[in-house]
Design an enzyme around this catalytic site. Structure first.
Site, PDB file in Angstrom:
ATOM      1  N   LYS B  80       0.844  -1.198   0.000  1.00 23.17           N
ATOM      2  CA  LYS B  80       0.000   0.000   0.000  1.00 23.17           C
ATOM      3  C   LYS B  80       0.878   1.246   0.000  1.00 23.17           C
ATOM      4  O   LYS B  80       1.896   1.303   0.711  1.00 23.17           O
ATOM      5  CB  LYS B  80      -0.895  -0.028   1.253  1.00 23.17           C
ATOM      6  CG  LYS B  80      -2.027   0.995   1.248  1.00 23.17           C
ATOM      7  CD  LYS B  80      -2.888   0.821   2.510  1.00 23.17           C
ATOM      8  CE  LYS B  80      -4.027   1.815   2.581  1.00 23.17           C
ATOM      9  NZ  LYS B  80      -4.792   1.670   3.830  1.00 23.17           N
ATOM     10  N   SER B 155      -9.727   2.096   2.862  1.00 26.09           N
ATOM     11  CA  SER B 155      -8.835   2.804   1.976  1.00 26.09           C
ATOM     12  C   SER B 155      -7.943   1.908   1.133  1.00 26.09           C
ATOM     13  O   SER B 155      -7.486   2.303   0.068  1.00 26.09           O
ATOM     14  CB  SER B 155      -7.955   3.757   2.783  1.00 26.09           C
ATOM     15  OG  SER B 155      -7.101   3.032   3.648  1.00 26.09           O
ATOM     16  N   SER B 179      -9.717  -0.388   6.979  1.00 30.49           N
ATOM     17  CA  SER B 179      -9.122  -0.232   5.649  1.00 30.49           C
ATOM     18  C   SER B 179      -8.453  -1.467   5.079  1.00 30.49           C
ATOM     19  O   SER B 179      -8.090  -1.486   3.904  1.00 30.49           O
ATOM     20  CB  SER B 179      -8.115   0.919   5.647  1.00 30.49           C
ATOM     21  OG  SER B 179      -8.798   2.151   5.726  1.00 30.49           O
TER      22      SER B 179
END
Ligand SMILES: [Zn+2]
Lengths: 497, 495
Positions: B80, B155, B179
């Site tokens: 990420k 997210s 997330s």
């Protein structure tokens, strides 16, 4: 703006009662910074002692330096504070380019040390300064404004930031307001900062050098009419020497008295002390409106010093300067007031070391508080930096005690030592300054003096022994002061008896 | 040879260790897959082809020298973009960090490298991890491989989508309010949020420091556990990292895969199993509960009365911390700088930079947080939220006196179409309704696929006590063994 004449300090203090308060920042002398492993040495090339943590790079995290926590606890203990069993760091949020994260990791409502005191001696009288809190925080970087006339941000074409200082552990020591000290307020302020400096120096946790900024002082001052509530205080920053502490309080008392005399209100504001003029100037007025939005620092676990550790630190505290002064005054056979002047001159350790090197207390004190203090004063350096070492002073006094130097010669030798010509013995050797007490060498000079002064010689022969002084003087002159006066006198009387 | 991109991480590691495939072949297959499909999925913000091939070659050379390989040597992983990777762009999907290359690796990236994994690149996300759909990425959204017109969750939508699109077998996510888990749920993949402090935050660009937790994303529970074991463990550079051994999550996952849950007590969170969730989500969830009962688990209903305050408490605590954490992005030291024309003041340049560099959701949360921390409001907002946090923690601890784990759906609804929840922030925030309590408590939780609703994946959440991450892996693996993994429709068919 009208310029009315300022009242005198005496007039100001006759009418108003001052209340002072001091906030002192001390940079700890830990090897590494507060939250990272960067070195803390002073004076390195800009931005060479930095890493992702102290630059506040995205993702970097702080880890608290245990040595800094220990030093803060020791300062708190030395100032008779209670140590919090559990407390947290807090973030103080505001935007400023010398703060890499745009918040300072500090402490807010949970300081590490609270409720202490320091006793200081002013004019032979003890004044107790109460300590509100001692807390730990990180220092900011330094901003240099280039291209402007003033060196300040306005008008500068460029601003350069050095983050070497960012993240150096900083201890803030805050006093409670100190009322009831009247005209002595400036001296009390100075005496407090001096005592604080000596205490912290004795703990060996900081070099506490105001001129290098490792100890910095903010002075709060307010005035009120007798019997009325305390007035609005101003905070004076940029106070960078012990003398400035005294001057800042004095000038702020005069300035505020002048305004109050005119019926003008005092505004709570930050002011800056001006070293050159000795007065204070207003700072940025918007600072007072800042909302720092403090909240507990979520990146750090709470500080919870266990009681055994605190007890151990307390037991390990060195002799406090005030206790040490009392002990030394006793050992040296001097009064408290004389001891205070020794302390004020920064001569305690020097005299101690001189005594350790073999001098008598009186002998050691005589040189450091006399000739050397005068020179330090004249040249504007600290006594320790005057150019003579305790060992050299002890040697000098030893030569005097042995009769190898008289007072006058000793001063000459000291002058040469201070000028870097080496130890007293070496100076005597190089310059041929030693006392001549060898009778063989002196007899010729004595005979010469007798021959040159027949009238005086006659008087002495007639039994007027007091006249011998004049002949001694003549011999000293021809021997450039190197003769041992006692030996010369004996020789003269022997010749003329 | 079968397509390595369809294999589990465990299978790929096995191939490489036996020499049946080289790490370079595996990396190349995944890089080719990315080249083929990522234009449509947009899971990646940056693909590090050369770095990946170099890392793969190093593994092959290590093997050739006869050196012992780590459990995931040669297995590709996507990271990420909120995690610092040395010399490789790290933007947190924000314009304000466009082009920033960190001078250091996050601790978990160091551990990934040390384990011999092959980092393929950086995955898309909502800007600074604020969002539940990746629609707030400054670089455009990620599309859900199950339906390219729908969100992949957020997210960490990029990490989850990269798995569902077979671009990577493993990915790293971060979970502040869900997330990792919510994207896992809506993409039919596995996402685990470890115990707070169980995985290092050093190098994770902070959103909310007291909640952020990096964790593993995978297509199977065992793979997630393998990745978890590589990245977890105490880190002296993170003060909040827990100095305790990591529970054996891999053994727990393998044990669970055996399909026996005899003696395991599951607490069904009453507040999260009724109205509020889509009927299809509830149906899949309850069918899965039945499946677990068949494996021997005992199910009791547990009430967690303070969970309903979790969402408002979270939306005070997280933005408050974010408002301070994001203050450093001012254009002075790195990243974007706007308006520095020699005439504007420093304050103006900072303002213009932040105005241009932050997106709408980030600004909304900075303003929220700044307000909540302001003097005069602190006690009513931030202070009150902290009290709620304590009460929620109490709900968890008293529940874990009665049951081994808590269970609920991961998120109330399946992947929704783009734009359907952006106009009302609250509708977006509801996506994390079931995941947020865990973050406030600090315990571990995992989302595992449990079926479909209207053709879209549904996630099943297992929440465990702090430092009992192994428990959730056992239950999740057992469920996986009962209901199977999910396979999205072929992207090629929709080309
Ligand atoms: Zn550093």
């Amino acid at each position: 703006m009208t310029t009315t004449a300022l009242p005198s300090y005496e007039d100001a203090i006759a009418r108003y009662e001052p209340v002072i308060g001091l906030e002192t920042h001390v940079e700890l002398g830990t090897n590494t910074k507060m939250f990272c492993a960067c070195p803390t040495e002073f004076g390195a090339e800009p931005n060479t002692q930095v890493c992702p943590v102290c630059l506040g790079l995205p993702g970097a995290l702080p880890v608290a330096n245990r040595a800094a926590i220990e030093a803060t606890i020791r300062i708190g203990l030395a100032l008779n504070c209670d140590i919090a069993p559990w407390c947290r760091m807090a973030r103080k949020n505001y935007f400023y380019p010398d703060m890499p994260k745009n918040f300072q990791t500090s402490q807010y409502d949970e300081p590490l040390c609270v409720d202490g005191y320091v006793d200081v001696l002013v004019d032979g009288e003890t004044v107790r300064i109460e300590i509100e809190r001692v807390h730990l925080e990180e220092d900011t970087g330094k901003t240099l404004h280039v291209g402007g006339a003033t060196g300040r941000i306005h008008g500068a074409t460029e601003s350069l930031v050095d983050y070497n200082r960012a993240g150096i552990p900083l201890v803030e020591i805050v006093t409670k307001p100190v009322p009831g000290i009247g005209a002595r307020a400036p001296e009390v302020a100075k005496a407090y900062v001096t005592e604080l400096r000596d205490i912290i120096r004795s703990l060996d946790v900081s070099d506490v050098r105001m001129e290098q900024g490792s100890m910095r002082c903010d002075v709060n001052t307010s005035l009120n009419l007798p019997g009325e509530e305390w007035g609005t205080r101003t905070e004076t920053k940029n106070v960078n020497s012990l003398r400035s502490v005294e001057r800042a309080v004095r000038s702020e008392i005069i300035r505020q008295a002048s305004l109050l005399n005119e019926g003008t209100r005092i505004f709570q504001e930050t002011r800056h002390f001006q070293e050159t003029t000795g007065d204070t100037r207003p700072g940025r007025s918007k600072e007072t409106a800042t909302d720092y939005r403090y909240f507990p620092e979520p990146d750090l676990v709470p500080i919870a010093p266990d009681t055994a550790w605190v007890a151990e630190l307390k037991a390990g505290l060195p002799e406090m300067p005030s206790v040490k002064r009392a002990r030394l005054a006793e050992e040296w056979g001097i009064s408290t007031v004389d001891m205070q002047s020794v302390a004020n001159a920064g001569a305690i350790e020097l005299i101690e070391q001189t005594i350790a090197a073999g001098a008598t207390p009186a002998g050691a004190r005589k040189w450091w508080m006399g000739e050397l203090a005068r020179r330090a004063n004249e040249t504007g350096v600290e006594l320790a930096a005057v150019g003579a070492t305790p060992a050299q002073v002890a040697q000098l006094q030893g030569l005097v005690d042995e009769g190898k130097l008289n007072d006058k010669l000793a001063r000459q030798v000291l002058e040469a030592v201070v000028a870097g010509e080496g130890d007293p013995a070496a100076v005597i050797e190089a310059r041929g300054l030693g006392v001549v007490s060898d009778t063989g060498a002196l007899t010729a000079a004595v005979d010469e003096a007798i021959a040159a002064n027949p009238d005086i010689a006659a008087k002495i022969r007639d039994g007027k022994v007091a006249a011998a002084g004049a002949l001694v003087g003549a011999v000293m002159k021809t021997t450039r002061g190197q003769a041992d006066a006692k030996t010369v006198r004996e020789l003269i009387l022997e010749r003329l008896s | 040879m079968t397509d390595v991109t369809r294999m589990t991480a465990a299978q790929v590691a096995g191939l490489i260790s036996k020499g049946d495939a080289s790490a370079v072949e595996v990396a190349t297959a995944h890089l080719d897959r990315i080249a083929a499909v990522d234009e449509r999925v947009h899971a990646f913000l940056h693909v590090d082809r050369e770095g990946a091939l170099a890392a793969a070659r190093a593994v092959d050379e290590q093997r050739a020298r006869g050196e012992e390989l780590g459990p995931l040597a040669g297995v590709p992983v996507a990271v990420k973009d909120v995690i610092a990777t040395r010399g490789i762009p790290t933007t947190a999907a924000s314009k304000i960090l466009e082009g920033w290359k960190p001078p250091y690796d996050a601790t978990i990236v160091q551990r990934l490298r040390a384990a011999g994994t092959v980092m393929l690149g950086k995955t898309n996300m909502d800007e600074f991890a604020m969002g539940s759909s990746t629609e707030y990425s400054a670089y455009g959204p990620t599309n859900n491989p199950w339906d390219l017109g729908r969100i992949p969750g957020g997210s960490g939508g990029g990490s989850a989508a990269s798995l569902a699109a077979y671009e990577a077998p493993l990915a790293i996510g971060t979970d502040t309010g869900g997330s990792i888990r919510q994207p896992g749920a809506v993409t039919g993949t596995v996402g685990a949020k470890p115990t707070y402090g169980g995985t290092s935050r050093y190098g994770l660009i902070a959103f909310s420091s007291s909640l952020d937790t990096p964790g593993p994303c995978a297509r199977t529970v065992e793979d997630a556990a393998l990745l978890h074991a590589v990245i977890a463990g105490h880190d002296p550079r993170d003060s909040t990292s827990i100095p305790q051994p990591v529970p054996d999550v891999v053994a727990a996952a393998r044990r669970g895969a055996g399909g026996d849950l005899t003696g395991v007590k599951l607490g069904l969170v009453k507040e999260f199993a009724g109205e509020g969730a889509e009927p299809g989500v509830l149906a899949a969830f309850h069918e899965s509960v039945e499946a677990l009962v068949k494996l021997g688990a005992e199910v009791v209903e547990i009430s967690c009365p303070h969970f309903e305050y979790a969402l408002p408490a979270y939306y005070l605590i997280a933005p408050s911390e974010a408002s301070s954490n994001l203050a450093r992005f001012d254009g002075v030291r790195y990243g974007l700088r706007v308006g520095d024309d020699g005439n504007r003041s420093l304050e103006e340049v900072m303002s213009l930079t932040r105005e241009a560099g932050f997106g709408p959701e980030v600004k909304r949360r900075i303003i929220l947080g700044t307000y909540a921390l302001s003097s005069g409001y602190y006690d009513a907002y931030y202070g009150q939220a902290q009290k709620v946090r304590t009460l929620i923690t109490r709900d968890f601890t008293s529940a874990f006196e009665r049951v081994d784990v808590l269970i609920s759906p991961t998120t109330p609804f399946v992947a929704f179409p783009f734009g359907s929840r952006t106009s009302d922030p609250y509708q977006m925030y509801l996506a994390d309704l079931y995941t947020i309590p865990t973050n406030l408590y600090g315990g571990p939780a995992i989302s595992v696929p449990c079926g479909l609703s209207e053709g879209l994946p549904v996630g099943f959440q297992v929440m465990a006590p702090t430092m009992a991450d192994d428990r959730m892996y056992r239950v999740a693996a057992a469920l996986e063994s009962a209901v199977g993994t999910l396979t999205p429709p072929s992207l090629e068919a929709r080309a």
